[in-house]
Scaffold this motif. Structure first.
Motif, short mmCIF file in Angstrom:
data_model
loop_
_atom_site.label_atom_id
_atom_site.label_comp_id
_atom_site.label_asym_id
_atom_site.label_seq_id
_atom_site.Cartn_x
_atom_site.Cartn_y
_atom_site.Cartn_z
N UNK A 163 5.16 4.29 1.90
CA UNK A 163 4.70 2.91 2.03
C UNK A 163 3.94 2.76 3.35
N UNK A 164 2.77 2.14 3.28
CA UNK A 164 1.92 1.96 4.46
C UNK A 164 1.89 0.48 4.82
N UNK A 165 2.45 0.10 5.95
CA UNK A 165 2.41 -1.31 6.35
C UNK A 165 0.97 -1.80 6.44
N UNK A 166 0.72 -3.00 5.94
CA UNK A 166 -0.63 -3.56 5.96
C UNK A 166 -1.02 -3.86 7.41
N UNK A 167 -2.12 -3.29 7.92
CA UNK A 167 -2.50 -3.47 9.32
C UNK A 167 -2.58 -4.93 9.75
N UNK A 168 -3.17 -5.77 8.91
CA UNK A 168 -3.32 -7.19 9.27
C UNK A 168 -1.97 -7.86 9.41
N UNK A 169 -1.06 -7.48 8.51
CA UNK A 169 0.28 -8.08 8.56
C UNK A 169 1.02 -7.64 9.81
N UNK A 170 0.90 -6.36 10.15
CA UNK A 170 1.56 -5.85 11.35
C UNK A 170 1.01 -6.54 12.59
N UNK B 200 0.84 -1.19 0.00
CA UNK B 200 0.00 0.00 0.00
C UNK B 200 0.88 1.24 0.00
N UNK B 201 0.56 2.17 -0.91
CA UNK B 201 1.31 3.42 -1.03
C UNK B 201 0.35 4.58 -0.83
N UNK B 202 0.65 5.42 0.13
CA UNK B 202 -0.15 6.63 0.33
C UNK B 202 0.46 7.77 -0.48
N UNK B 203 -0.35 8.40 -1.33
CA UNK B 203 0.09 9.55 -2.11
C UNK B 203 -0.52 10.81 -1.49
N UNK B 204 0.32 11.70 -1.01
CA UNK B 204 -0.13 12.95 -0.38
C UNK B 204 0.28 14.12 -1.26
N UNK C 34 11.14 1.67 -6.30
CA UNK C 34 11.74 0.40 -5.92
C UNK C 34 12.03 0.32 -4.42
N UNK C 35 12.50 1.42 -3.84
CA UNK C 35 12.85 1.40 -2.41
C UNK C 35 11.62 1.34 -1.50
N UNK C 36 10.41 1.50 -2.07
CA UNK C 36 9.20 1.45 -1.27
C UNK C 36 8.49 0.11 -1.38
N UNK C 37 8.91 -0.72 -2.32
CA UNK C 37 8.17 -1.95 -2.60
C UNK C 37 8.33 -3.02 -1.54
N UNK C 38 9.21 -2.78 -0.57
CA UNK C 38 9.31 -3.73 0.54
C UNK C 38 8.37 -3.34 1.68
N UNK D 119 -0.48 -1.49 -4.78
CA UNK D 119 0.23 -1.77 -6.02
C UNK D 119 1.03 -3.07 -5.88
N UNK D 120 1.39 -3.63 -7.03
CA UNK D 120 2.17 -4.87 -7.04
C UNK D 120 3.61 -4.57 -6.63
N UNK D 121 4.21 -5.52 -5.95
CA UNK D 121 5.59 -5.35 -5.50
C UNK D 121 6.59 -6.05 -6.42
N UNK D 122 6.11 -6.58 -7.56
CA UNK D 122 6.99 -7.33 -8.46
C UNK D 122 7.58 -6.48 -9.57
N UNK D 123 7.33 -5.17 -9.56
CA UNK D 123 7.88 -4.29 -10.58
C UNK D 123 6.86 -3.82 -11.59
#
Length: 291
Positions: A268-275, A22-26, A162-166, A128-132
């Motif tokens: 990048x916004x960590x997924x709440x469920x994953x956290x 998840x990517x937050x655009x401000x 790229x640096x945000x996809x993790x 967004x997808x993290x595979x590129x």
């Protein structure tokens, strides 16, 4: 057994997190009071294949609708279909550059109705997808008041995520800095046809407020521009506008606004469920070790 289960849950959570991020655009307006305004901002995530414009070439129809009317619908439709507007430097091509369905896009509106006014900040989250497939970020917005001024990234790969996809980190940059606003070359600069009517008379973007001009109520209503190609707006951006007698243009010269019209920040916004699952897993492992 408990340890095995916890490890399996952790791996499952990691796999889910790895497939998307998840990517937050401000978007934060940097314009002074009474300064330049941005229409709702179109944003897109792609693999580096979407080129929205090249200077010296004609604007494609989707970009024209955005630059003249603030309408993001046509450019969004072309983007999601996998097309690019400029391919190999040839104007007028709509080649499929990326398979349809792989891109992600959206339109970020202001906190209230209408354009993003000075002092306002707005944001939206995109998955967004993290595979590129969604590694690169593009944006486009009409600059007001104008017939067909716009801001957009000319290079498809200008903003690499790229640096945000993790799932961590952020990226920030300014749009509308001096020398980066463009004229789409599709309409002559004439305040009688500046869209939207910044006095709110035509209803396209109510409440923007500027002079009570009738403006445009739809596409292709202004006189044609003799240049017909996309060109950078240099010098006084409103020097060539017609019928501007009596209008106070103080604060509108974005070429004298060193901080730019707006700041874009992608986080990048960590997924709440994953956290939450990671925390639960950690607690379980700690408990298991104690036992």
């Amino acid at each position: 057994m408990l340890r095995t289960t916890l490890i399996a849950l952790t791996l499952a959570a990691s796999a889910t997190a790895a497939s998307a991020v998840d990517i937050r655009v401000t978007i934060e307006s940097l314009a002074p009071a009474g300064g330049a305004v941005l229409t709702p901002v179109w944003v897109g995530f792609h693999d580096g294949s979407f080129d929205s414009y090249d200077g010296g070439l004609s604007a494609q129809p989707g970009l024209e609708r955005l630059a003249e009317d603030g309408n993001t619908g046509p450019i969004s439709a072309d983007f999601l279909a996998g097309r690019t507007y400029v391919d190999g430097g040839v104007s007028g091509t709509f080649d499929n550059a990326q398979p349809a369905g792989q891109r992600v896009d959206g339109t970020i509106v202001s906190a209230g109705p209408g354009p993003l006014l000075p002092g306002q900040t707005t944001s939206q989250v995109f998955s967004i997808a993290s595979d590129g497939a969604n590694r690169y970020f593009s944006y486009a917005s009409m600059v007001l008041p104008s017939n067909d001024y716009f801001v957009a990234n000319g290079s498809p790969t200008a903003h690499d995520l790229m640096d945000l996809l993790d799932g961590s980190g952020s990226l920030s940059f300014v749009i509308g800095a001096p020398g980066t606003v463009n004229d789409a070359g599709t309409e002559e600069e004439d305040f009688d046809f500046a869209a939207p009517d910044l006095g709110g008379l035509n209803g396209l973007f109510p409440g923007a407020g500027f002079g009570g001009i009738a403006g445009q109520t739809g596409p292709d209503q202004g006189p044609a521009d003799a240049t017909t190609v996309v060109a950078n707006v240099a010098g006084d951006p409103y020097a060539n506008f017609l019928n501007n007698d009596g209008f106070d243009l103080t604060g509108l010269n974005f070429n004298e606004l060193p901080v730019g019209i707006a700041r874009v920040t992608l986080t990048a916004v960590p997924e709440p469920a994953t956290v939450a699952l990671a925390a639960l897993t950690l607690a379980g492992v700690v408990g298991w070790r104690r036992r």
